[in-house]
Write a protein that holds these residues in place. Structure first.
Motif, short mmCIF file in Angstrom:
data_model
loop_
_atom_site.label_atom_id
_atom_site.label_comp_id
_atom_site.label_asym_id
_atom_site.label_seq_id
_atom_site.Cartn_x
_atom_site.Cartn_y
_atom_site.Cartn_z
N VAL A 240 -23.99 -66.91 70.11
CA VAL A 240 -25.06 -65.88 70.52
C VAL A 240 -24.92 -65.08 69.20
O VAL A 240 -24.00 -64.24 69.74
CB VAL A 240 -24.92 -64.92 71.93
N GLY A 241 -26.07 -64.77 68.54
CA GLY A 241 -25.78 -64.08 67.08
C GLY A 241 -26.62 -62.75 67.62
O GLY A 241 -28.05 -62.66 68.54
N VAL A 242 -26.15 -61.38 67.14
CA VAL A 242 -27.15 -59.87 67.20
C VAL A 242 -27.78 -59.41 66.04
O VAL A 242 -26.16 -59.26 65.69
CB VAL A 242 -26.40 -59.46 68.32
N SER A 243 -28.75 -59.23 65.70
CA SER A 243 -29.35 -58.09 64.67
C SER A 243 -28.77 -56.74 64.87
O SER A 243 -29.06 -56.80 66.54
CB SER A 243 -30.74 -58.83 64.54
N THR A 244 -28.06 -55.95 63.77
CA THR A 244 -27.52 -55.09 64.07
C THR A 244 -28.06 -53.98 63.27
O THR A 244 -27.90 -54.62 61.59
CB THR A 244 -26.16 -54.79 64.82
N HIS A 245 -28.25 -52.97 63.24
CA HIS A 245 -28.48 -51.82 62.63
C HIS A 245 -27.36 -50.51 62.29
O HIS A 245 -27.57 -49.24 61.96
CB HIS A 245 -29.95 -50.99 62.57
N SER A 246 -26.68 -50.64 62.98
CA SER A 246 -25.33 -49.30 63.27
C SER A 246 -24.06 -49.79 63.82
O SER A 246 -24.72 -50.94 63.77
CB SER A 246 -25.89 -48.07 63.87
N LEU A 247 -22.96 -49.48 63.18
CA LEU A 247 -22.03 -50.11 64.30
C LEU A 247 -21.75 -49.78 65.50
O LEU A 247 -21.23 -50.20 66.12
CB LEU A 247 -21.06 -48.74 63.51
N ALA B 238 -23.41 -52.72 67.30
CA ALA B 238 -22.30 -53.72 66.58
C ALA B 238 -21.54 -53.93 68.13
O ALA B 238 -21.23 -55.01 68.03
CB ALA B 238 -21.55 -53.53 65.22
N ARG B 239 -20.94 -52.64 67.68
CA ARG B 239 -19.55 -52.43 68.63
C ARG B 239 -20.34 -52.76 69.66
O ARG B 239 -20.00 -53.93 70.88
CB ARG B 239 -19.27 -51.36 68.72
N GLU B 240 -21.61 -52.07 70.55
CA GLU B 240 -22.21 -52.49 72.14
C GLU B 240 -22.27 -54.22 71.90
O GLU B 240 -22.19 -55.13 73.20
CB GLU B 240 -23.64 -52.27 72.06
N ALA B 241 -22.88 -55.31 71.08
CA ALA B 241 -23.14 -56.84 71.14
C ALA B 241 -21.37 -57.07 70.87
O ALA B 241 -21.99 -57.79 72.03
CB ALA B 241 -23.56 -57.13 69.96
N ARG B 242 -20.85 -56.95 70.26
CA ARG B 242 -19.35 -57.87 70.71
C ARG B 242 -19.34 -57.04 72.11
O ARG B 242 -18.75 -58.38 72.81
CB ARG B 242 -18.96 -57.04 69.49
N ASP B 243 -19.01 -56.05 72.52
CA ASP B 243 -18.61 -55.30 73.97
C ASP B 243 -19.67 -56.32 75.01
O ASP B 243 -19.02 -56.85 75.96
CB ASP B 243 -18.20 -54.41 73.99
#
Length: 222
Positions: free
Chosen positions: A116-123, A126-131
């Motif tokens: 599962v990969g996620v496109s992110t546009h802010s820290l 990115a943190r939310e996707a990791r968590d």
């Protein structure tokens, strides 16, 4: 994890030029499968099928053929947004946009052997996707690029470095205007890899592009 995310990641994103009229017999479909075959031969880490306009049946056919081409190789095939089609076509996983299902939902349904990969546009994103259980994030746009202007001004290398440092060792992959001439700066900022359309869109130069990524990642970082 099904993919060794500790190595420098090269992520080919397809350009999304197919349409609702594209069929498996179309010229643009053949070009895509040829690009996937070249990417597998070159050792591209991740192949993201970002063909948003394809009908579900045609997207499934593209995903299934891509999965067949990559089987037994180091390359992993992800389908943009459609985890159901990715699983049905025996692909390795899905890549989610900001408005897709949450990574936690996909993880719960499809299990831990599904990338599962996620496109992110802010820290924060990115943190939310990791968590939420993502395996990696694509972060950007780092530099200016036409395909990412809808997401606003480039974030820059400082934002990339902040995300990579804050989330380490979680993989943060840079996207947006990434090219051979700025690879060294991208990896010096702490990126785990790079994702691109244009840098990986020519089968004739794909292998050289992958070697350039590996060479830039291997340089000492300050």
């Amino acid at each position: 994890m099904p993919l060794d995310l500790t190595t420098p990641l090269s992520c080919l994103i397809t350009a999304g030029e197919t349409t609702g009229a594209t069929t498996p017999e179309s010229e643009e479909f053949a070009r895509l499968t040829a690009l996937v075959a070249a990417a597998v031969a070159a050792g591209v880490s991740l192949i993201q099928l970002r063909e948003k306009n394809l009908p579900a049946r045609t997207l499934y056919e593209l995903a299934a053929r891509s999965s067949d081409l990559a089987r037994g190789s180091r390359s992993r095939v992800l389908v943009n947004d459609r985890a159901d089609i990715a699983r049905a076509a025996a692909c390795d996983g899905v890549h989610l946009a900001a408005n897709s299902l949450a990574a936690s939902t996909v993880r719960r349904i499809f299990g831990h052997d599904f990338i599962v990969g996620v496109s992110t546009h802010s820290l924060a994103e990115a943190r939310e996707a990791r968590d939420a259980g993502a395996d990696f994030v694509i972060f950007g746009p780092v530099f200016d690029t036409p395909s990412k202007r809808a997401y606003g001004r480039p974030l820059g290398l400082d934002a990339l470095a902040d995300a990579a440092r804050t989330l380490a060792p979680f993989p943060v992959v840079a996207v947006g205007g990434v090219a051979r001439e700025n690879l060294a700066r991208v990896f010096a900022s702490g990126a785990s890899g790079v994702a691109a359309i244009r840098m990986f869109d020519d089968p004739a130069t794909l292998e050289a592009a992958v070697r350039a990524v590996e060479s830039a990642a291997a340089r000492p970082r300050n």
